[in-house]
Design a protein around this motif. Structure first.
Motif, PDB file in Angstrom:
ATOM      1  N   ALA A   1       0.827  -1.199   0.000  1.00  0.00           N
ATOM      2  CA  ALA A   1       0.000   0.000   0.000  1.00  0.00           C
ATOM      3  C   ALA A   1       0.863   1.252   0.000  1.00  0.00           C
ATOM      4  O   ALA A   1       1.904   1.304   0.660  1.00  0.00           O
ATOM      5  CB  ALA A   1      -0.908   0.000   1.227  1.00  0.00           C
ATOM      6  N   VAL A   2       0.423   2.263  -0.727  1.00  0.00           N
ATOM      7  CA  VAL A   2       1.039   3.586  -0.673  1.00  0.00           C
ATOM      8  C   VAL A   2       0.306   4.382   0.391  1.00  0.00           C
ATOM      9  O   VAL A   2      -0.910   4.607   0.284  1.00  0.00           O
ATOM     10  CB  VAL A   2       0.944   4.315  -2.028  1.00  0.00           C
ATOM     11  CG1 VAL A   2       1.510   5.733  -1.925  1.00  0.00           C
ATOM     12  CG2 VAL A   2       1.668   3.531  -3.116  1.00  0.00           C
ATOM     13  N   THR A   3       1.033   4.807   1.430  1.00  0.00           N
ATOM     14  CA  THR A   3       0.395   5.556   2.523  1.00  0.00           C
ATOM     15  C   THR A   3       0.934   6.976   2.666  1.00  0.00           C
ATOM     16  O   THR A   3       0.371   7.768   3.429  1.00  0.00           O
ATOM     17  CB  THR A   3       0.563   4.817   3.862  1.00  0.00           C
ATOM     18  OG1 THR A   3       1.961   4.596   4.108  1.00  0.00           O
ATOM     19  CG2 THR A   3      -0.159   3.478   3.839  1.00  0.00           C
ATOM     20  N   GLY A   4       2.006   7.307   1.962  1.00  0.00           N
ATOM     21  CA  GLY A   4       2.555   8.660   2.057  1.00  0.00           C
ATOM     22  C   GLY A   4       3.187   9.094   0.751  1.00  0.00           C
ATOM     23  O   GLY A   4       3.805   8.291   0.049  1.00  0.00           O
TER      24      GLY A   4
ATOM     25  N   ASN B   1       5.607  12.228   6.953  1.00  0.00           N
ATOM     26  CA  ASN B   1       4.562  12.977   7.657  1.00  0.00           C
ATOM     27  C   ASN B   1       3.182  12.634   7.099  1.00  0.00           C
ATOM     28  O   ASN B   1       2.214  12.478   7.859  1.00  0.00           O
ATOM     29  CB  ASN B   1       4.825  14.483   7.543  1.00  0.00           C
ATOM     30  CG  ASN B   1       6.005  14.935   8.384  1.00  0.00           C
ATOM     31  OD1 ASN B   1       6.357  14.280   9.367  1.00  0.00           O
ATOM     32  ND2 ASN B   1       6.616  16.034   8.010  1.00  0.00           N
ATOM     33  N   ASP B   2       3.103  12.515   5.777  1.00  0.00           N
ATOM     34  CA  ASP B   2       1.822  12.187   5.145  1.00  0.00           C
ATOM     35  C   ASP B   2       1.338  10.812   5.582  1.00  0.00           C
ATOM     36  O   ASP B   2       0.128  10.584   5.735  1.00  0.00           O
ATOM     37  CB  ASP B   2       1.983  12.243   3.624  1.00  0.00           C
ATOM     38  CG  ASP B   2       0.671  12.032   2.885  1.00  0.00           C
ATOM     39  OD1 ASP B   2      -0.352  12.611   3.306  1.00  0.00           O
ATOM     40  OD2 ASP B   2       0.661  11.295   1.886  1.00  0.00           O
ATOM     41  N   ALA B   3       2.264   9.897   5.799  1.00  0.00           N
ATOM     42  CA  ALA B   3       1.915   8.537   6.206  1.00  0.00           C
ATOM     43  C   ALA B   3       1.677   8.405   7.705  1.00  0.00           C
ATOM     44  O   ALA B   3       1.317   7.324   8.185  1.00  0.00           O
ATOM     45  CB  ALA B   3       3.025   7.576   5.784  1.00  0.00           C
TER      46      ALA B   3
ATOM     47  N   VAL C   1      -4.855   4.195   3.137  1.00  0.00           N
ATOM     48  CA  VAL C   1      -4.254   3.553   1.974  1.00  0.00           C
ATOM     49  C   VAL C   1      -4.611   4.375   0.742  1.00  0.00           C
ATOM     50  O   VAL C   1      -5.765   4.407   0.315  1.00  0.00           O
ATOM     51  CB  VAL C   1      -4.745   2.103   1.815  1.00  0.00           C
ATOM     52  CG1 VAL C   1      -4.211   1.498   0.518  1.00  0.00           C
ATOM     53  CG2 VAL C   1      -4.295   1.266   3.008  1.00  0.00           C
ATOM     54  N   ARG C   2      -3.610   5.039   0.151  1.00  0.00           N
ATOM     55  CA  ARG C   2      -3.857   5.918  -0.982  1.00  0.00           C
ATOM     56  C   ARG C   2      -3.851   5.177  -2.307  1.00  0.00           C
ATOM     57  O   ARG C   2      -4.498   5.595  -3.268  1.00  0.00           O
ATOM     58  CB  ARG C   2      -2.812   7.039  -1.000  1.00  0.00           C
ATOM     59  CG  ARG C   2      -2.750   7.824   0.315  1.00  0.00           C
ATOM     60  CD  ARG C   2      -1.897   9.053   0.217  1.00  0.00           C
ATOM     61  NE  ARG C   2      -2.501  10.046  -0.683  1.00  0.00           N
ATOM     62  CZ  ARG C   2      -2.101  11.313  -0.739  1.00  0.00           C
ATOM     63  NH1 ARG C   2      -1.119  11.740   0.044  1.00  0.00           N
ATOM     64  NH2 ARG C   2      -2.680  12.149  -1.572  1.00  0.00           N
TER      65      ARG C   2
ATOM     66  N   ARG D   1      -3.018   0.546  -8.443  1.00  0.00           N
ATOM     67  CA  ARG D   1      -4.447   0.418  -8.220  1.00  0.00           C
ATOM     68  C   ARG D   1      -4.914   1.469  -7.213  1.00  0.00           C
ATOM     69  O   ARG D   1      -4.174   1.869  -6.323  1.00  0.00           O
ATOM     70  CB  ARG D   1      -4.783  -0.965  -7.663  1.00  0.00           C
ATOM     71  CG  ARG D   1      -4.448  -2.116  -8.604  1.00  0.00           C
ATOM     72  CD  ARG D   1      -5.506  -2.318  -9.649  1.00  0.00           C
ATOM     73  NE  ARG D   1      -5.464  -3.686 -10.202  1.00  0.00           N
ATOM     74  CZ  ARG D   1      -6.300  -4.135 -11.126  1.00  0.00           C
ATOM     75  NH1 ARG D   1      -7.247  -3.356 -11.608  1.00  0.00           N
ATOM     76  NH2 ARG D   1      -6.207  -5.375 -11.571  1.00  0.00           N
ATOM     77  N   ARG D   2      -6.161   1.868  -7.330  1.00  0.00           N
ATOM     78  CA  ARG D   2      -6.722   2.873  -6.451  1.00  0.00           C
ATOM     79  C   ARG D   2      -6.835   2.365  -5.017  1.00  0.00           C
ATOM     80  O   ARG D   2      -7.128   1.199  -4.775  1.00  0.00           O
ATOM     81  CB  ARG D   2      -8.114   3.266  -6.954  1.00  0.00           C
ATOM     82  CG  ARG D   2      -8.742   4.458  -6.238  1.00  0.00           C
ATOM     83  CD  ARG D   2     -10.029   4.871  -6.920  1.00  0.00           C
ATOM     84  NE  ARG D   2     -11.092   3.862  -6.719  1.00  0.00           N
ATOM     85  CZ  ARG D   2     -12.313   3.981  -7.229  1.00  0.00           C
ATOM     86  NH1 ARG D   2     -12.611   5.022  -7.996  1.00  0.00           N
ATOM     87  NH2 ARG D   2     -13.215   3.046  -6.991  1.00  0.00           N
ATOM     88  N   GLY D   3      -6.624   3.252  -4.062  1.00  0.00           N
ATOM     89  CA  GLY D   3      -6.742   2.923  -2.662  1.00  0.00           C
ATOM     90  C   GLY D   3      -8.028   3.438  -2.066  1.00  0.00           C
ATOM     91  O   GLY D   3      -8.868   4.036  -2.764  1.00  0.00           O
ATOM     92  N   GLU D   4      -8.178   3.269  -0.773  1.00  0.00           N
ATOM     93  CA  GLU D   4      -9.419   3.650  -0.102  1.00  0.00           C
ATOM     94  C   GLU D   4      -9.625   5.155  -0.053  1.00  0.00           C
ATOM     95  O   GLU D   4     -10.755   5.640   0.090  1.00  0.00           O
ATOM     96  CB  GLU D   4      -9.439   3.097   1.329  1.00  0.00           C
ATOM     97  CG  GLU D   4      -8.348   3.708   2.212  1.00  0.00           C
ATOM     98  CD  GLU D   4      -8.332   3.072   3.603  1.00  0.00           C
ATOM     99  OE1 GLU D   4      -8.065   3.800   4.558  1.00  0.00           O
ATOM    100  OE2 GLU D   4      -8.587   1.873   3.704  1.00  0.00           O
TER     101      GLU D   4
END
Length: 415
Positions: A10-13, A90-92, A257-258, A409-412
């Protein structure tokens, strides 16, 4: 056989330092509006060189984001990477002391194509002008491709698996694949991405050997891929960093989760052999789609490599058609980098950041400065196009012959 769900990355930040924005939100605002940042190069010592136009990062105050002790040890390309990494953490929700609470669970991977040319030039001038005693102790590390990985790791106390992808432009996507594999093997999270700083006299002199480089002096005409007037690319500085982590770990700590890094493919076809890059890029796309378990018809947007060389543009358009089939005529294609230039390894991660943001906002950004095309592509021009975006395909090719494709892929965050 275990029925446990495979680990998803997952990309979180997201952290961005780019010619058109110094944070992800500022970058996206410029990208979605099609605002260009190409202009005449103003760096000292570059006035006499034939390369006149590039994407420069303006208004960047490294001291506001990085401690002075790190600044004196590092080149501009590492300043950009460190700043973007701090923004991504910081974003994550892993900024400050949060990241160091589990130091061995977080790694760092960066990509670099040229290293610290500005720092190296300055120290070599001291060597030849004043003598060896005047060369600073950090010359041995500041120019090095791995400098950004090391400095990010040291600054944030990250002791998980670390690495560097020393490559051409496609290395940005390869670094994300490297990080995703580390997560699948059990690493909790990885700070990953690329930033470059090729706008210094020595670095620019090295680039002048590339036949694909545009020396057109009008910023609006210097970089126009997929058109009859395509005359090469212009360079840029900056890049993007991400925090990627195991989905379950991210959800357990309450992170958003971005997006998901779903698939990657890479091939090699040789330096400036652009006709052959058709098959090489097509194979990279096939591998990426297969790894992502993504049928061609599920691709909702393509972020093109868009080199700006007629032969290379044709090869890319054909590679998209070869792999996406009839869907290739319907899928929107975009190249936001025409507004800021190609930041080498940083270019493809900036495209990846744009892809994640595009999926979150349901908008395909336009391709600045391109008003008409001579290839069979649905290139988005002039203004952003609203669209339901679940899957993005990001493409990249390097001047030395690497080809890479990444499925995101798109996240939440977009739901």
């Amino acid at each position: 056989m275990s029925s446990q769900r495979p680990r998803r990355t997952a990309v979180t930040g997201i952290g961005v330092i780019a010619p058109n924005g110094l944070r992800a939100d500022a970058y996206w605002k410029s990208v979605r509006e099609g605002l260009g940042a190409l202009d005449r190069i103003t760096r000292e010592g570059c006035e006499h060189l034939p390369l006149k136009v590039a994407g420069q990062v303006e208004g960047f105050d490294a001291s506001a984001l990085i401690d002075e002790r790190f600044l004196v040890q590092t080149d501009r390309f590492t300043h950009y990477a460190m700043a973007a990494a701090a923004l991504a953490l910081n974003d994550a929700g892993l900024g400050g002391e949060h990241a160091s609470k589990e130091p061995y669970s977080i790694g760092v991977v960066t990509a670099a194509g040229s290293g610290g040319g500005e720092f190296g030039q300055r120290e070599l001038q001291k060597l030849w002008g004043q003598g060896s005693k005047f060369v600073g102790p950090y010359q041995s590390i500041a120019w090095f491709y791995a400098a950004s990985t090391g400095q990010i790791s040291i600054r944030h106390g990250l002791k998980g698996p670390c690495g560097v992808v020393a490559s051409d432009e496609a290395g940005g996507l390869d670094s994300l694949a490297h990080a995703a594999r580390a997560v699948r093997r059990g690493t909790g999270a990885v700070v990953v991405g690329a930033a470059e700083a090729p706008l210094a006299p020595y670095s620019m002199a090295c680039q002048l050997g590339y036949p694909e480089l545009s020396t057109v002096e009008d910023p609006a005409r210097a970089y126009r891929p997929f058109t009859k007037s395509a005359c090469g690319f212009v360079p840029a500085e900056g890049g993007a960093m991400f925090v990627v982590e195991d989905e379950r770990r991210a959800l357990d700590r309450g992170a958003t989760v971005r997006a998901f890094v779903a698939g990657h493919g890479a091939t090699f076809t040789g330096a400036s052999r652009w006709a052959e890059s058709r098959e090489g890029l097509a194979q990279a796309i096939r591998v990426a789609l297969d790894e992502a378990d993504c049928p061609p018809g599920e691709v909702d947007v393509v972020f093109a490599d868009a080199l700006g060389v007629p032969e290379a543009d044709r090869a890319e358009a054909l590679a998209i058609a070869d792999t996406l089939g009839a869907h290739a005529r319907r899928v929107p294609v975009t190249a936001p980098k025409t507004g800021i230039g190609r930041a080498y390894c940083g270019a493809s991660v900036l495209d990846t950041a744009a892809a994640v943001l595009a999926m979150e906002h349901g908008l395909v950004p336009p391709t600045p400065n391109v008003l008409d095309i001579c290839h069979d592509l649905d290139l988005v021009m002039t203004r952003a196009r609203p669209a339901e975006l679940r899957t993005a395909l990001v493409l990249s090719r390097g001047l030395m012959g690497s080809n890479a494709a990444l499925v995101v892929r798109r996240g939440e965050a977009a739901r």
